[in-house]
Design a protein around this motif. Structure first.
Motif, short mmCIF file in Angstrom:
data_model
loop_
_atom_site.label_atom_id
_atom_site.label_comp_id
_atom_site.label_asym_id
_atom_site.label_seq_id
_atom_site.Cartn_x
_atom_site.Cartn_y
_atom_site.Cartn_z
N TYR A 1 0.86 -1.21 -0.05
CA TYR A 1 0.04 0.01 0.05
C TYR A 1 0.98 1.34 0.01
N GLU A 2 2.06 1.08 -0.38
CA GLU A 2 3.18 2.11 0.02
C GLU A 2 2.62 3.40 -1.11
N ASN A 3 2.08 3.10 -2.01
CA ASN A 3 1.48 4.37 -2.93
C ASN A 3 0.23 5.00 -2.64
N ASN A 4 -0.18 4.46 -1.63
CA ASN A 4 -1.89 4.88 -1.22
C ASN A 4 -1.62 5.72 -0.06
N ASP A 5 -2.46 6.75 0.15
CA ASP A 5 -2.52 7.63 1.15
C ASP A 5 -3.51 7.20 2.34
N ILE A 6 -4.23 6.13 2.09
CA ILE A 6 -5.27 5.93 3.10
C ILE A 6 -4.94 4.68 3.62
N CYS A 7 -5.19 4.45 5.01
CA CYS A 7 -5.00 3.43 5.64
C CYS A 7 -5.97 2.52 5.51
N LYS A 8 -5.71 1.05 4.95
CA LYS A 8 -6.64 -0.02 4.78
C LYS A 8 -7.10 -0.47 5.90
N ARG A 9 -6.58 -0.56 7.07
CA ARG A 9 -7.27 -0.99 8.50
C ARG A 9 -7.28 -2.25 8.19
N CYS A 10 -6.01 -2.86 7.86
CA CYS A 10 -5.80 -4.38 7.87
C CYS A 10 -5.48 -5.03 9.04
N GLY A 11 -4.91 -4.12 9.73
CA GLY A 11 -4.55 -4.66 11.22
C GLY A 11 -3.17 -5.30 11.38
N GLU A 12 -2.29 -5.23 10.31
CA GLU A 12 -1.02 -5.86 10.49
C GLU A 12 -0.15 -4.92 11.48
N CYS A 13 -0.32 -3.84 11.57
CA CYS A 13 0.22 -2.90 12.64
C CYS A 13 0.03 -3.12 13.98
N TRP B 1 2.23 -10.29 20.80
CA TRP B 1 2.19 -8.74 20.92
C TRP B 1 1.32 -8.04 20.39
N THR B 2 0.40 -8.90 19.80
CA THR B 2 -0.98 -8.17 19.22
C THR B 2 -1.63 -7.24 20.18
N CYS B 3 -1.80 -6.22 19.75
CA CYS B 3 -2.42 -5.15 20.53
C CYS B 3 -3.85 -5.47 21.66
N HIS B 4 -3.51 -5.41 22.86
CA HIS B 4 -4.64 -5.69 23.62
C HIS B 4 -6.05 -4.99 23.08
N PHE B 5 -5.98 -4.01 22.50
CA PHE B 5 -7.44 -3.34 22.20
C PHE B 5 -7.80 -3.82 20.82
N TYR B 6 -7.05 -4.67 20.14
CA TYR B 6 -7.31 -5.08 18.59
C TYR B 6 -7.84 -6.20 18.56
N SER B 7 -9.00 -6.45 17.80
CA SER B 7 -9.84 -7.55 17.52
C SER B 7 -9.37 -8.15 16.41
N PRO B 8 -8.90 -9.38 16.44
CA PRO B 8 -8.59 -9.93 15.14
C PRO B 8 -9.81 -10.46 14.43
N GLY C 1 -12.70 -9.08 14.24
CA GLY C 1 -13.44 -7.96 13.50
C GLY C 1 -12.28 -7.08 12.74
N CYS C 2 -11.22 -7.29 12.88
CA CYS C 2 -10.00 -6.32 12.30
C CYS C 2 -10.42 -4.92 12.69
N SER C 3 -10.52 -4.69 13.91
CA SER C 3 -11.26 -3.45 14.45
C SER C 3 -10.55 -3.27 15.97
N CYS C 4 -10.15 -1.79 16.22
CA CYS C 4 -9.74 -1.18 17.40
C CYS C 4 -10.70 -0.96 18.48
N GLY C 5 -10.75 -1.43 19.80
CA GLY C 5 -11.75 -1.14 20.51
C GLY C 5 -11.62 0.34 21.17
N ILE C 6 -10.44 0.94 20.92
CA ILE C 6 -10.47 2.50 21.33
C ILE C 6 -10.04 3.33 19.97
N TYR C 7 -10.41 3.08 18.75
CA TYR C 7 -10.01 3.84 17.62
C TYR C 7 -10.25 5.24 17.69
N GLU C 8 -11.53 5.57 18.11
CA GLU C 8 -11.55 7.12 18.25
C GLU C 8 -10.80 7.70 19.38
N SER C 9 -10.15 7.23 20.33
CA SER C 9 -9.51 7.94 21.16
C SER C 9 -8.12 7.20 21.34
#
Length: 224
Positions: free
Chosen positions: A5-17, A77-84, A86-94
């Protein structure tokens, strides 16, 4: 960290990070701790001398300074707040500032703040806090870099180093047990107060710790 995705400027929210580890916390993140979005039990302390993955250098290296990170989940090491699921973050807005800055297509914004204004235990346990003296005593008796040096000698057959390592690991285990039993601190809080257990750090050196009743023994596998 460059990827497809290096040529894109939009996060795909794939959860890899998120799967590579939770963010380190900065002073800008203090409101998230104060309002309870991130609890101290959600934080693990990585101490100076401990080997950790550097997202900018993309390599494992000894830490020069203390880091507070969001804990991993499920023993990884998968972040405590990440839901594999649903590929979603429990505190994404904050979410913490590192999460806001991190984008796999351009790590420049993260690099700019990566080592700046990081939170430490002293920011969250101010001078005079009843547990601070215990934290400092543990740091003095169980420094990661000192433990690593002793462990290397013990692996080579140095009997005195073996005794020192045993005393160090036993103290580390005992202090964690005591704060839970005597001070009413939750087990989850001990990794914030004292960092990762020494037996966990020793595993990265292929040294296993076995508890044998009131004692412990080590198993030294081949390699460092």
């Amino acid at each position: 960290m460059q990827n497809e995705y290096e040529n894109n400027d939009i996060c795909k929210r794939c959860g890899e990070c998120c799967r590579k580890g939770g963010p380190a916390l900065h002073k800008e993140d203090m409101p998230l701790i104060e309002d309870g979005t991130i609890e101290l039990a959600n934080i693990v302390t990585l101490r100076p001398g401990e080997r950790a993955y550097d997202q900018i250098a993309m390599s494992v290296r000894p830490l020069e300074a203390e880091i507070l990170k969001i804990k991993g989940r499920d023993g990884r090491w998968t972040c405590h707040f990440y839901s594999p699921e649903g590929c979603s973050c429990g505190i994404y807005e904050s979410r913490p500032v590192e999460c806001e800055k991190l984008f796999c297509g351009d790590i420049g914004p993260l690099r700019d703040i990566y080592n700046q204004d990081r939170l430490t235990r002293h920011d969250l346990l101010p001078e005079g806090h009843p547990l601070l003296e215990l934290v400092e005593e543990h740091d003095a008796k169980c420094p990661p870099i000192g433990m690593e040096e002793i462990a290397k000698k013990a692996r080579e057959g140095d009997a005195e180093a073996g005794r020192e390592l045993k005393e160090m690991v036993t103290y580390d285990m005992e202090i964690r047990r005591l704060v839970v039993e005597k001070a009413g601190i939750s087990q989850e809080m001990t990794e914030f107060l004292f960092g990762r257990p020494l037996k966990t750090l020793l595993l990265t050196m292929n040294i296993k710790v076995y508890e044998m009743g009131d004692s412990i023994r080590f198993s030294f596998a081949q390699g460092e």
